[in-house]
Write a protein that holds these residues in place. Structure first.
Motif, mmCIF file in Angstrom:
data_model
loop_
_atom_site.group_PDB
_atom_site.id
_atom_site.type_symbol
_atom_site.label_atom_id
_atom_site.label_comp_id
_atom_site.label_asym_id
_atom_site.label_seq_id
_atom_site.Cartn_x
_atom_site.Cartn_y
_atom_site.Cartn_z
ATOM 1 N N CYS A 36 12.404 -21.689 -4.999
ATOM 2 C CA CYS A 36 12.881 -20.712 -5.974
ATOM 3 C C CYS A 36 11.745 -20.367 -6.932
ATOM 4 C CB CYS A 36 14.103 -21.243 -6.734
ATOM 5 S SG CYS A 36 13.700 -22.488 -7.967
ATOM 6 N N PRO A 37 11.934 -19.348 -7.736
ATOM 7 C CA PRO A 37 10.848 -18.931 -8.642
ATOM 8 C C PRO A 37 10.455 -20.003 -9.651
ATOM 9 C CG PRO A 37 12.395 -17.144 -8.345
ATOM 10 C CD PRO A 37 13.020 -18.354 -7.704
ATOM 11 N N THR A 38 11.371 -20.903 -10.001
ATOM 12 C CA THR A 38 10.999 -21.968 -10.925
ATOM 13 C C THR A 38 10.001 -22.914 -10.273
ATOM 14 O OG1 THR A 38 13.124 -21.811 -12.022
ATOM 15 C CG2 THR A 38 11.869 -23.828 -12.377
ATOM 16 N N CYS A 39 10.234 -23.231 -9.007
ATOM 17 C CA CYS A 39 9.256 -24.034 -8.275
ATOM 18 C C CYS A 39 7.902 -23.339 -8.289
ATOM 19 C CB CYS A 39 9.686 -24.217 -6.820
ATOM 20 S SG CYS A 39 11.194 -25.164 -6.583
ATOM 21 N N ALA A 40 7.908 -22.050 -8.034
ATOM 22 C CA ALA A 40 6.657 -21.297 -8.002
ATOM 23 C C ALA A 40 5.944 -21.388 -9.344
ATOM 24 C CB ALA A 40 6.936 -19.838 -7.640
#
Ligand SMILES: [Cu+2]
Length: 100
Positions: A36-40
Motif C-alpha cells: 500500500c502507499p504507506t509501505c511505499a
C-alpha cells in the motif's frame, strides 16, 4: 493501512530534487512486502535517510513487489547500505541488474 500519499507525487518531487553530480550512481532494488502507499512511504523514507542518497524513485512491478531506484554518491554510500535500510524497516530488498 491505506492513505492517499501517492507514489506518483512522491516520485515527481524526488525527480525534481535529484541533481547531477560527478560521482552519482544509481541502483535498482526489488523490494518485498509492500502492499500500500504507506509501505511505499516507509521504504522511501528509509532509503532517503541513508547518508549520501540523493534521490529515491519507486515504481510498481507487480502486486507486492516494487522497485526502488536509488541515486547515491558512491564516495559516501556502499551499494549494500540501501538494501540494509529497507530490511531494517521490514522490507527486504535486493539489487536487480547490478548498479550502473
Ligand atoms: Cu502498507
Amino acid at each position: 493501512m491505506r492513505n492517499l500519499v501517492g507514489m506518483s507525487v512522491l516520485s515527481a518531487i524526488l525527480l525534481a530534487v535529484g541533481g547531477a553530480q560527478a560521482s552519482e550512481r544509481t541502483a535498482t532494488l526489488a523490494v518485498e512486502n509492500m502492499d500500500c502507499p504507506t509501505c511505499a512511504y516507509i521504504v522511501k523514507e528509509s532509503l532517503a535517510r541513508v547518508e549520501g542518497v540523493s534521490a529515491v524513485q519507486l515504481s510498481s512491478a507487480g502486486d507486492r513487489t516494487v522497485t526502488a531506484t536509488v541515486t547515491f554518491d558512491d564516495a559516501m554510500v556502499k551499494v549494500t547500505a540501501p538494501t540494509a535500510a529497507t530490511a531494517d524497516a521490514g522490507f527486504p530488498s535486493q539489487p536487480i541488474g547490478g548498479a550502473e
